[in-house]
Design a protein around this motif. Structure first.
Motif, PDB file in Angstrom:
ATOM      1  N   PHE A 147       0.832  -1.196   0.000  1.00 13.81           N
ATOM      2  CA  PHE A 147       0.000   0.000   0.000  1.00 13.81           C
ATOM      3  C   PHE A 147       0.873   1.256   0.000  1.00 13.81           C
ATOM      4  N   ILE A 196      -4.265  10.746   2.256  1.00 12.74           N
ATOM      5  CA  ILE A 196      -3.576   9.575   2.815  1.00 12.74           C
ATOM      6  C   ILE A 196      -2.310  10.009   3.547  1.00 12.74           C
ATOM      7  N   TYR A 236      -7.075   2.387   9.021  1.00  7.63           N
ATOM      8  CA  TYR A 236      -6.899   2.293   7.571  1.00  7.63           C
ATOM      9  C   TYR A 236      -8.238   2.034   6.885  1.00  7.63           C
ATOM     10  N   LEU A 242      -9.792   4.533   4.046  1.00  4.29           N
ATOM     11  CA  LEU A 242     -10.018   4.090   2.673  1.00  4.29           C
ATOM     12  C   LEU A 242     -11.494   4.134   2.301  1.00  4.29           C
ATOM     13  N   SER A 243     -12.373   3.891   3.274  1.00  4.75           N
ATOM     14  CA  SER A 243     -13.812   3.878   2.971  1.00  4.75           C
ATOM     15  C   SER A 243     -14.340   5.262   2.606  1.00  4.75           C
ATOM     16  N   LEU A 280     -12.505   7.545   0.827  1.00  6.44           N
ATOM     17  CA  LEU A 280     -11.858   8.046  -0.388  1.00  6.44           C
ATOM     18  C   LEU A 280     -12.686   7.681  -1.617  1.00  6.44           C
ATOM     19  N   ALA A 292      -8.968   3.233  -4.287  1.00  2.00           N
ATOM     20  CA  ALA A 292      -9.300   3.015  -2.883  1.00  2.00           C
ATOM     21  C   ALA A 292     -10.110   1.740  -2.674  1.00  2.00           C
ATOM     22  N   TRP A 314      -8.055  -1.512  -2.532  1.00  2.00           N
ATOM     23  CA  TRP A 314      -7.237  -1.510  -1.320  1.00  2.00           C
ATOM     24  C   TRP A 314      -8.091  -1.685  -0.074  1.00  2.00           C
ATOM     25  N   LEU A 315      -9.289  -1.155  -0.090  1.00  2.00           N
ATOM     26  CA  LEU A 315     -10.199  -1.367   1.035  1.00  2.00           C
ATOM     27  C   LEU A 315     -10.504  -2.853   1.205  1.00  2.00           C
TER      28      LEU A 315
END
Length: 722
Positions: free
Chosen positions: A292, A307, A341, A345-346, A348, A353, A356-357
């Motif tokens: 990440f 971020i 994290y 991410l939730s 963005l 995102a 990666w989430l």
């Protein structure tokens, strides 16, 4: 490439699970830098999907997979396992060009592990004669010198000869030795309990590989472990070898080349290390965080700034509740850290995102032990067994090892046109869903698959897990009890269901393998009665194997086998007789380990102990001397496996004779001697003991060859437990 020793793996997946675990081990072990996987099977492009799938599951989708030159080697991995995976070439280079390129990149430091044909390597040597000088080491998975070779390099002897004739330093990994490294059922459950996409997929693969007829506890070989990064190889032996008549043979220095031969290994330790890598949630989190951070530069400007701001401020560090154990406290804090994290991410909107989430959610769920909890027997056979003609209870749930607060839980079960749903408002422990299927008609096919799913919210984020499991009818008849008697053995079998399209009768037969002149016994199970018993008298003559009884259940007409089991006749004058009584919950079947048979418990089948009746002759012990219990048992080499011995009078109230005994890590048959506990020793001395029990811990089945009560040692060298 991950930092570490650069290594290439060349495989045809001919060794099945062994080759899969080799890739997992290489991909997830610190200190190993996996730079590529080459395929040398008969269908390299098709089998490239298998490699791509396991690499993706292991968190290394970046590792190139290259189909090589086709050979006669056939993959042992069922094609349906990787049917959901697409493979696309990640490099325009051919295998030969790729190998030459990597040998220049990692000059004199590149390791090469080959478990399949050596065609790719030989082609590269022919293309670039200087290639061998740039390789640090070749590890060749093969039979040791002097043993007839099967598969692997034998599919292309010419290529093997070219490689052996080169200057590449070679270490032969003795595949024959490491095939004794076994996956027991409890080890399979240990993999399944990780509750990750990797562990679930491996569990399904293990079940697919064990679908052949035989006892459920039949083990699987796990070979080819990498000789770096924590695997256990003994000191390699120096040898000079050449290829002749389909084998690698030792030879004199004049006409052969030097190799190292890793003839000694600790297979159980190697297998344990591989399983640890499969279940390593912290390692998975480390890889996710590392990748990440390297991917932040690819986010859009606004997301990247947000971020970097959050990372500079730091993720929340929450104090663990007072009194919490150290390991649980660390998990509590780590989950709170990961939650930061997830929340970041939730929020963005950047397209990067979302994936990666999902990765962080998977890592969070693994650390928290959140996952779909199927019935244990599914993990052994990877199928849901349904008994036609009656309703079947089915229970599954959501595991929650980290005690996370989850809400809005929904469990769903689909079987063909039938489905059901159960709901739980909230839970901070394992949640269970209870279902009862309809009675599927015996004269119609069952649904082909069962769909399990669970959805919930955690940290105000949605999570969902699902699994599709094949459906199969339960055995129409089964051996329900085996009981040793002073005359021989008694076998009881029961019909569970019938169908108008199948034979209404089942034939129960018992024979002594390897003894043509020995008696046999048989009886027919009538559908109306549902149960029958046959008795087989013990034979005192004949071959040594005559003490083994093979039990068959087959259709009365046509002879199609329904099931098979094994039992053991008692020896002459045995003071203990095994009694597979349903009321006692005793195990009833014999299994073989290292050419020796013993009685085995079946914890997953509801039989967690072996119960022995004391024969009328009793134990040959003195009323005034100490009493010892001597047990011959098989250790699977798993240090968490435990058992204890218990005794009872006619009242059937069992008391512990020994404490829980943890088995040693060395795999093999052992004899241990235990001093009877103070509360039970007088019962032995007074002749009041009528039952002895070997109770298995919840972490493994027990395999017992013999159990004795005595005053004096009978086996020299037995390990003593005062």
């Amino acid at each position: 490439m991950e930092p570490g020793i650069p290594i290439l793996i060349d495989t045809a997946f001919e060794r099945g699970l062994s080759d899969i675990l080799t890739i997992v081990h290489a991909a997830r072990t610190p200190g190993i830098g996996l730079v590529g996987v080459l395929i040398s099977s008969d269908s390299p492009r098709a089998d490239a999907r298998t490699a791509a799938k396991i690499l993706k599951l292991a968190g290394r989708p970046d590792v190139p997979v290259l189909p090589g030159v086709p050979s006669a080697a056939k993959s042992a991995i069922p094609r349906q396992w990787a049917a959901d995976t697409k493979w696309t070439a990640s490099t325009p280079l051919s295998v030969t060009e790729f190998l030459i390129d990597q040998s220049h990149l990692y000059y004199s430091s590149l390791f090469y592990l080959a478990s399949g044909p050596l065609t790719n390597l030989a082609e590269t040597i022919r293309e670039d004669p200087g290639f061998p000088m740039r390789l640090a080491q070749l590890y060749l998975v093969a039979e040791p010198p002097g043993v007839d070779a099967v598969g692997g390099w034998t599919h292309d002897p010419g290529a093997a000869h070219a490689v052996l004739s080169s200057t590449i330093p070679i270490t032969i990994l003795d595949s024959r030795v490491r095939e004794d490294s076994l996956l027991t059922r409890m080890r399979v459950l240990r993999i399944a309990s990780a509750r990750t996409l990797l562990s679930d997929s491996l569990t399904r693969l293990i079940a697919l590989l064990t679908e052949a007829p035989g006892p459920v506890s039949d083990p699987l070989p796990a070979t080819s472990y990498l000789p770096v990064g924590g695997a256990s190889l003994g000191r390699p032996k120096s040898a000079h070898v050449r290829i002749a008549d389909g084998r690698i043979t030792e030879a004199t220095e004049a006409d052969a080349r030097p190799v190292a031969w890793a003839a000694e290994s600790s297979p159980s330790a190697g297998l344990k290390e591989a399983i640890r890598r499969v279940c390593d949630g912290r390692g998975e989190l480390t890889m996710t965080l590392t990748r990440f951070v390297t991917d932040i530069a690819n986010f859009e400007d606004a997301a990247r700034v947000e971020i970097e701001r959050r990372l500079e401020a730091g993720m929340p560090v929450v104090a663990a509740p007072e009194g919490m154990e150290t390991e649980n406290a660390f998990r509590f804090q780590l989950l709170a850290f990961m939650g930061g994290y997830l929340q970041m991410l939730s929020k963005l909107t950047d397209p990067l995102a979302a994936p990666w989430l999902e990765r962080f959610k998977n890592a969070f769920a693994h650390e928290a032990g959140l996952g779909l909890r199927l019935p244990d027997l599914i993990y052994v056979r990877w199928r849901l067994e349904i008994t036609p003609g009656q309703a079947n209870p089915v229970r599954f749930g959501l595991s929650n090892r980290g005690s996370q607060l989850v809400s809005e839980l929904r469990g769903r079960l689909h079987l063909g046109d039938w489905s059901a749903e159960d709901q739980i408002r909230a839970s901070s422990s394992e949640a269970r869903f209870e279902f009862e299927t309809p009675a599927f008609p015996t004269d119609q096919p069952l649904p082909t698959t069962a769909e399990f799913s669970v959805s919930f919210r955690c940290l105000d984020l949605p999570f969902a897990f699902s699994a599709s499991v094949p459906v199969a009818p339960s055995p129409r008849a089964e051996v329900s009890r085996i009981r040793q008697t002073t005359e021989g053995i008694e076998i009881r079998a029961t019909t569970r269901w019938t169908s108008p399209h199948l034979s209404a009768k089942t034939l129960l037969s018992a024979t002594l393998p390897g003894c043509a002149d020995c008696p046999s016994a048989s009886a027919t199970i009538e559908a109306e009665t549902g149960e029958t018993v046959v008795a087989l008298e013990a034979l005192r003559e004949g071959p040594a194997e005559s003490g083994l009884v093979k039990v068959n259940l087959a259709e009365h007409t046509g002879g199609a086998r329904v099931s098979e089991a094994f039992a053991l006749l008692p020896g002459r004058g045995d003071p203990l007789l095994l009694d597979g009584s349903a009321s006692l919950g005793s195990g009833t079947f014999a299994v073989r380990r290292e050419e020796t048979w013993g009685w085995s418990t079946d914890f997953l089948g509801g039989c967690g102990s072996l119960d022995y009746r004391v024969a009328p002759s009793g134990f040959p012990i003195s009323a005034s001397q100490p009493v010892w219990l001597e047990v011959d048992y098989f250790s699977e080499g798993d240090e968490t496996d435990t058992f204890r011995i218990e005794a009872a009078t006619e009242s059937l109230e069992f008391q512990p004779v020994t404490a829980w005994m943890i088995k040693p890590e060395e795999r093999g048959w052992r004899t241990d001697r235990f001093r009877a506990s103070p509360m039970t020793e007088p019962l032995f001395q007074q002749g009041r003991v009528r039952w002895l029990r070997v109770r298995a811990g919840e972490d493994g089945d027990e395999i017992i060859r013999s159990l004795r009560a005595l005053n004096h040692p009978s086996t020299p060298g037995a390990r003593e437990h005062p």
